[in-house]
Design an enzyme around this catalytic site. Structure first.
Site, short mmCIF file in Angstrom:
data_model
loop_
_atom_site.label_atom_id
_atom_site.label_comp_id
_atom_site.label_asym_id
_atom_site.label_seq_id
_atom_site.Cartn_x
_atom_site.Cartn_y
_atom_site.Cartn_z
N ILE A 44 31.51 25.56 47.81
CA ILE A 44 31.23 26.85 48.85
C ILE A 44 30.97 27.67 48.56
CG2 ILE A 44 33.93 27.16 49.14
CD1 ILE A 44 33.76 26.13 52.11
N GLN B 172 42.41 28.67 38.09
CA GLN B 172 42.72 27.25 38.84
C GLN B 172 43.52 27.35 40.20
OE1 GLN B 172 44.24 24.09 36.96
NE2 GLN B 172 44.08 22.64 38.65
N HIS C 264 38.82 19.19 38.67
CA HIS C 264 37.28 18.73 38.92
C HIS C 264 36.73 19.32 37.24
CE1 HIS C 264 40.10 22.97 40.51
NE2 HIS C 264 38.74 23.40 39.81
P1 AMP Z 1 39.11 26.72 40.67
O1 AMP Z 1 39.47 27.30 40.80
O2 AMP Z 1 38.63 26.13 38.95
O3 AMP Z 1 40.28 25.77 40.74
O4 AMP Z 1 37.96 26.17 41.05
C1 AMP Z 1 38.59 25.45 43.40
C2 AMP Z 1 36.66 26.11 43.73
O5 AMP Z 1 36.57 24.90 44.68
C3 AMP Z 1 36.38 27.11 44.20
O6 AMP Z 1 35.21 27.14 43.07
C4 AMP Z 1 36.01 27.17 45.23
O7 AMP Z 1 34.67 27.92 45.76
C5 AMP Z 1 36.20 25.26 45.09
N1 AMP Z 1 36.03 25.14 46.83
C6 AMP Z 1 37.18 25.57 47.43
N2 AMP Z 1 37.51 25.14 48.15
C7 AMP Z 1 36.30 24.02 48.41
C8 AMP Z 1 35.41 23.42 49.97
N3 AMP Z 1 35.98 22.84 51.35
N4 AMP Z 1 34.41 22.62 49.68
C9 AMP Z 1 33.68 22.48 47.97
N5 AMP Z 1 34.62 23.30 47.65
C10 AMP Z 1 35.08 24.37 47.50
#
Ligand code: AMP
Ligand code: ZN
Length: 119
Positions: free
Chosen positions: A36, A99, A105
């Site tokens: 996102i 994270q 992920h």
């Molecule tokens: P991390 O910081 O490695 O835990 O990555 C989490 C990721 O999820 C971040 O890059 C966010 O931008 C992404 N994210 C959070 N909410 C959403 C969502 N609803 N749809 C797609 N990506 C998301």
């Protein structure tokens, strides 16, 4: 039980469709969707459908699914046409490493120059 959906987990809700996402690929065990808040022209997240807080716990409990996530990373890179120029697969592990969502992920990042070492 290990791997079961968690009621308060954003990515479990993406697996069920309760939270919408721009899904680019789905398999029996994984979902891939666009981040996102993209940090590169290609920024796709690949998640296992099962819930584990990070890559290490997934690999320990369900190594075949961890392999599925890695295989999907390569597949996404091919689909996004970034295999030749190179791309990065990142598993931020722990809040100190950035994270923010505690459902495993893989970030697949590419489509621009990527510095090493990362910040
Ligand atoms: P991390 O910081 O490695 O835990 O990555 C989490 C990721 O999820 C971040 O890059 C966010 O931008 C992404 N994210 C959070 N909410 C959403 C969502 N609803 N749809 C797609 N990506 C998301
Ligand atoms: Zn989850």
């Amino acid at each position: 039980m290990a791997g079961e959906p968690q009621a308060d987990c954003l990515f479990c809700k993406i697996v069920t469709g309760e939270v919408p996402a721009t899904v680019v690929r789905e398999t029996d065990t994984t979902v891939a969707f666009r981040d996102i808040n993209p940090q590169a022209p290609t920024h796709v997240l690949i998640i296992p459908k099962v819930h584990y807080p990070d890559a290490a716990s997934l690999a320990e409990a369900e190594p075949a699914v961890a392999a599925d996530v890695l295989r999907e990373a390569a597949r996404i890179a091919r689909d996004e046409k970034i295999t030749e120029q190179g791309y990065r697969v990142v598993f931020n592990t722990g809040s100190g490493a950035g994270q923010t969502v505690f459902h495993t992920h893989a970030h697949v990042l590419g489509g621009r120059g990527l510095q090493w070492p990362p910040g």
